[in-house]
Write a protein that holds these residues in place. Structure first.
Motif, PDB file in Angstrom:
ATOM      1  N   TYR A   1       0.783  -1.193  -0.016  1.00 22.14           N
ATOM      2  CA  TYR A   1       0.060   0.004   0.043  1.00 22.14           C
ATOM      3  C   TYR A   1       0.827   1.199   0.000  1.00 22.14           C
ATOM      4  O   TYR A   1       1.928   1.403   0.692  1.00 22.14           O
ATOM      5  N   PRO A   2       0.836   2.163  -0.785  1.00 20.25           N
ATOM      6  CA  PRO A   2       1.401   3.455  -0.703  1.00 20.25           C
ATOM      7  C   PRO A   2       1.036   4.332   0.479  1.00 20.25           C
ATOM      8  O   PRO A   2      -0.196   4.199   1.223  1.00 20.25           O
ATOM      9  N   HIS A   3       1.917   5.392   0.601  1.00 16.64           N
ATOM     10  CA  HIS A   3       1.540   6.422   1.555  1.00 16.64           C
ATOM     11  C   HIS A   3       0.703   7.477   0.815  1.00 16.64           C
ATOM     12  O   HIS A   3       0.998   7.706  -0.431  1.00 16.64           O
ATOM     13  N   LEU A   4       0.078   8.376   1.431  1.00 24.57           N
ATOM     14  CA  LEU A   4      -0.671   9.428   0.875  1.00 24.57           C
ATOM     15  C   LEU A   4      -0.370  10.762   1.419  1.00 24.57           C
ATOM     16  O   LEU A   4      -0.045  10.890   2.778  1.00 24.57           O
ATOM     17  N   GLU A   5      -0.174  11.899   0.802  1.00 29.89           N
ATOM     18  CA  GLU A   5      -0.013  13.024   1.115  1.00 29.89           C
ATOM     19  C   GLU A   5      -0.991  14.125   0.850  1.00 29.89           C
ATOM     20  O   GLU A   5      -1.320  14.068  -0.686  1.00 29.89           O
ATOM     21  N   LEU A   6      -1.712  14.491   1.667  1.00 33.70           N
ATOM     22  CA  LEU A   6      -2.572  15.466   1.718  1.00 33.70           C
ATOM     23  C   LEU A   6      -2.103  16.871   2.002  1.00 33.70           C
ATOM     24  O   LEU A   6      -1.647  16.987   3.185  1.00 33.70           O
ATOM     25  N   THR A   7      -2.298  17.876   1.169  1.00 39.48           N
ATOM     26  CA  THR A   7      -1.863  19.184   1.212  1.00 39.48           C
ATOM     27  C   THR A   7      -3.006  20.055   1.099  1.00 39.48           C
ATOM     28  O   THR A   7      -3.753  19.917   0.050  1.00 39.48           O
ATOM     29  N   LEU A   8      -3.561  20.876   2.247  1.00 37.13           N
ATOM     30  CA  LEU A   8      -4.368  21.712   2.214  1.00 37.13           C
ATOM     31  C   LEU A   8      -3.902  23.113   1.477  1.00 37.13           C
ATOM     32  O   LEU A   8      -2.814  23.467   2.071  1.00 37.13           O
ATOM     33  N   THR A   9      -4.748  23.683   0.739  1.00 37.38           N
ATOM     34  CA  THR A   9      -4.160  25.156  -0.001  1.00 37.38           C
ATOM     35  C   THR A   9      -5.134  26.286   0.511  1.00 37.38           C
ATOM     36  O   THR A   9      -6.236  25.969   0.522  1.00 37.38           O
ATOM     37  N   ASP A  10      -4.537  27.431  -0.014  1.00 39.64           N
ATOM     38  CA  ASP A  10      -5.038  28.775   0.208  1.00 39.64           C
ATOM     39  C   ASP A  10      -5.710  28.893  -1.028  1.00 39.64           C
ATOM     40  O   ASP A  10      -5.578  28.268  -1.971  1.00 39.64           O
ATOM     41  N   VAL A  11      -6.162  30.293  -1.055  1.00 39.52           N
ATOM     42  CA  VAL A  11      -6.912  30.707  -2.395  1.00 39.52           C
ATOM     43  C   VAL A  11      -5.969  31.008  -3.573  1.00 39.52           C
ATOM     44  O   VAL A  11      -6.263  30.865  -4.740  1.00 39.52           O
ATOM     45  N   ARG A  12      -4.464  31.019  -3.322  1.00 38.39           N
ATOM     46  CA  ARG A  12      -3.377  31.096  -4.176  1.00 38.39           C
ATOM     47  C   ARG A  12      -2.955  29.819  -4.545  1.00 38.39           C
ATOM     48  O   ARG A  12      -1.650  29.850  -5.205  1.00 38.39           O
ATOM     49  N   ASP A  13      -3.509  28.680  -4.057  1.00 40.49           N
ATOM     50  CA  ASP A  13      -2.776  27.167  -4.159  1.00 40.49           C
ATOM     51  C   ASP A  13      -1.662  27.219  -3.375  1.00 40.49           C
ATOM     52  O   ASP A  13      -0.792  26.402  -3.785  1.00 40.49           O
ATOM     53  N   GLN A  14      -1.282  27.805  -2.363  1.00 40.58           N
ATOM     54  CA  GLN A  14      -0.344  27.769  -1.575  1.00 40.58           C
ATOM     55  C   GLN A  14      -0.597  26.768  -0.327  1.00 40.58           C
ATOM     56  O   GLN A  14      -1.629  26.916   0.259  1.00 40.58           O
ATOM     57  N   PRO A  15       0.543  25.874  -0.192  1.00 40.05           N
ATOM     58  CA  PRO A  15       0.376  24.982   1.016  1.00 40.05           C
ATOM     59  C   PRO A  15       0.243  25.602   2.355  1.00 40.05           C
ATOM     60  O   PRO A  15       0.800  26.659   2.594  1.00 40.05           O
ATOM     61  N   VAL A  16      -1.066  25.359   3.210  1.00 40.29           N
ATOM     62  CA  VAL A  16      -1.064  25.777   4.339  1.00 40.29           C
ATOM     63  C   VAL A  16      -1.151  24.826   5.577  1.00 40.29           C
ATOM     64  O   VAL A  16      -0.803  25.036   6.478  1.00 40.29           O
ATOM     65  N   LEU A  17      -1.260  23.680   4.880  1.00 44.42           N
ATOM     66  CA  LEU A  17      -1.060  22.489   5.916  1.00 44.42           C
ATOM     67  C   LEU A  17      -0.788  21.131   5.056  1.00 44.42           C
ATOM     68  O   LEU A  17      -1.510  20.835   4.079  1.00 44.42           O
ATOM     69  N   ARG A  18       0.298  20.352   5.621  1.00 41.49           N
ATOM     70  CA  ARG A  18       0.512  19.313   4.870  1.00 41.49           C
ATOM     71  C   ARG A  18       0.477  17.851   5.839  1.00 41.49           C
ATOM     72  O   ARG A  18       0.911  18.018   6.888  1.00 41.49           O
ATOM     73  N   LYS A  19       0.079  16.873   5.567  1.00 40.56           N
ATOM     74  CA  LYS A  19      -0.163  15.758   6.233  1.00 40.56           C
ATOM     75  C   LYS A  19       0.012  14.411   5.135  1.00 40.56           C
ATOM     76  O   LYS A  19      -0.305  13.996   4.343  1.00 40.56           O
ATOM     77  N   VAL A  20       1.055  13.573   5.798  1.00 40.60           N
ATOM     78  CA  VAL A  20       1.466  12.293   5.266  1.00 40.60           C
ATOM     79  C   VAL A  20       0.959  11.299   6.037  1.00 40.60           C
ATOM     80  O   VAL A  20       0.922  11.123   7.257  1.00 40.60           O
ATOM     81  N   LEU A  21       0.183  10.393   5.257  1.00 41.29           N
ATOM     82  CA  LEU A  21      -0.842   9.249   5.893  1.00 41.29           C
ATOM     83  C   LEU A  21      -0.053   7.837   5.568  1.00 41.29           C
ATOM     84  O   LEU A  21      -0.144   7.814   4.262  1.00 41.29           O
ATOM     85  N   SER A  22       0.431   7.177   6.426  1.00 43.93           N
ATOM     86  CA  SER A  22       0.739   5.775   6.311  1.00 43.93           C
ATOM     87  C   SER A  22      -0.360   5.025   6.051  1.00 43.93           C
ATOM     88  O   SER A  22      -1.405   5.141   6.575  1.00 43.93           O
ATOM     89  N   PRO A  23      -0.235   3.762   5.357  1.00 47.28           N
ATOM     90  CA  PRO A  23      -1.343   2.917   5.351  1.00 47.28           C
ATOM     91  C   PRO A  23      -2.058   2.263   6.441  1.00 47.28           C
ATOM     92  O   PRO A  23      -3.299   2.484   6.497  1.00 47.28           O
ATOM     93  N   VAL A  24      -1.297   2.310   7.690  1.00 44.10           N
ATOM     94  CA  VAL A  24      -1.827   1.990   8.930  1.00 44.10           C
ATOM     95  C   VAL A  24      -2.866   3.137   9.340  1.00 44.10           C
ATOM     96  O   VAL A  24      -4.139   2.821   9.832  1.00 44.10           O
ATOM     97  N   GLU A  25      -2.764   4.331   8.984  1.00 45.03           N
ATOM     98  CA  GLU A  25      -3.716   5.249   9.337  1.00 45.03           C
ATOM     99  C   GLU A  25      -4.746   5.586   8.311  1.00 45.03           C
ATOM    100  O   GLU A  25      -5.983   5.887   8.678  1.00 45.03           O
ATOM    101  N   TYR A  26      -4.754   4.992   6.879  1.00 45.15           N
ATOM    102  CA  TYR A  26      -5.878   5.139   6.241  1.00 45.15           C
ATOM    103  C   TYR A  26      -6.567   3.830   5.796  1.00 45.15           C
ATOM    104  O   TYR A  26      -7.795   3.985   5.368  1.00 45.15           O
ATOM    105  N   LEU A  27      -5.971   2.581   6.247  1.00 41.90           N
ATOM    106  CA  LEU A  27      -6.810   1.357   6.027  1.00 41.90           C
ATOM    107  C   LEU A  27      -7.804   1.117   6.668  1.00 41.90           C
ATOM    108  O   LEU A  27      -7.822   1.472   8.090  1.00 41.90           O
ATOM    109  N   ALA A  28      -8.951   0.723   6.425  1.00 34.22           N
ATOM    110  CA  ALA A  28      -9.930   0.115   7.298  1.00 34.22           C
ATOM    111  C   ALA A  28      -9.391  -0.638   8.395  1.00 34.22           C
ATOM    112  O   ALA A  28      -8.582  -1.557   8.232  1.00 34.22           O
ATOM    113  N   GLN A  29     -10.072  -0.435   9.762  1.00 36.93           N
ATOM    114  CA  GLN A  29      -9.638  -1.497  10.862  1.00 36.93           C
ATOM    115  C   GLN A  29     -10.026  -2.883  10.539  1.00 36.93           C
ATOM    116  O   GLN A  29     -11.039  -3.381   9.830  1.00 36.93           O
ATOM    117  N   GLY A  30      -8.995  -3.742  10.887  1.00 33.64           N
ATOM    118  CA  GLY A  30      -9.115  -5.246  10.308  1.00 33.64           C
ATOM    119  C   GLY A  30      -8.469  -5.606   9.190  1.00 33.64           C
ATOM    120  O   GLY A  30      -8.291  -6.684   8.689  1.00 33.64           O
TER     121      GLY A  30
END
Length: 172
Positions: free
Chosen positions: A107-136
Motif C-alpha cells: 500500500y502506498p503512503h498518501l500526502e494530503l496538502t491543504l491550500t489557500d486561495v492562491r494554491d499555496q500550501p497551508v497544511l500538509r499531512k502524510v498518511l501511512s497505510p496504517v492510518e488510512y486502511l479500514a480497521q481489520g
C-alpha cells in the motif's frame, strides 16, 4: 564472500568436524540472504502462486519478501474533500485508489496538502497505510491485483482555513 565460506565449510566437513561445517554453512547462507530475498521477491511478483511457499521458506531462514512497489501502476481514481456536516471543524476525505498491476502491491503512503486561495500550501499531512486502511485490514497481504480501495478519513485541521487540496500517493 558466500562462495569462499561454502568452500571452507566443505574442507572443514571433510576433516570430520561436522559442527564447524554446519556453522560455516549457516553463516554463508545468512550472508547470501539479502540477495536471495531480493530474488525471491522478484519471483513472487512474477509467479504470485509461489508467494506462500516463498514466505514459508523465508520464515525458516529469517528473511522477508516485501511486496512490490510500482508507483506507476497505482493511482488515485477519484477524491473529494469536504466539511463534515455534523461536526463543523472536521473535514472528510474520500478517495478511491486503484492498483492497475496484475499482482498485489504494498500500500502506498498518501500526502494530503491543504491550500489557500492562491494554491499555496497551508497544511500538509502524510498518511501511512496504517492510518488510512479500514480497521481489520491486513496490510501485509497488500493491495489486491487490479483492485480498488475506498479511503474515508475524518481530519481535524484545527483553525486552519483552506480553500483547496492536493492528494498524492508515493512509496517512501
Amino acid at each position: 564472500m558466500y562462495w569462499k565460506l561454502i568452500a571452507r565449510a566443505e574442507k572443514v566437513g571433510s576433516r570430520g568436524n561436522v559442527v564447524k561445517a554446519a556453522i560455516l554453512r549457516q553463516r554463508a547462507a545468512r550472508q547470501a540472504l539479502p540477495d536471495r530475498a531480493r530474488e525471491s521477491a522478484e519471483l513472487a511478483q512474477a509467479e504470485p502462486d509461489l508467494r506462500p511457499l516463498l514466505l514459508d521458506m523465508c520464515s525458516v531462514l529469517d528473511c522477508d519478501i516485501p511486496l512490490p512497489r510500482k508507483p506507476d501502476l497505482v493511482g488515485i481514481e477519484a477524491s473529494d474533500l469536504h466539511p463534515d456536516p455534523q461536526q463543523k471543524p472536521l473535514l472528510v476525505l474520500a478517495a478511491t485508489l486503484k492498483n492497475r498491476a496484475p499482482f498485489a502491491q504494498d500500500y502506498p503512503h498518501l500526502e494530503l496538502t491543504l491550500t489557500d486561495v492562491r494554491d499555496q500550501p497551508v497544511l500538509r499531512k502524510v498518511l501511512s497505510p496504517v492510518e488510512y486502511l479500514a480497521q481489520g485490514t491486513n496490510a501485509r497481504e497488500g493491495f489486491a491485483a487490479n483492485g480498488d480501495l475506498t479511503v474515508s478519513l475524518w481530519l481535524d485541521t484545527g483553525e486552519v482555513v483552506a480553500s483547496g487540496y492536493r492528494l498524492y500517493l508515493f512509496y517512501p
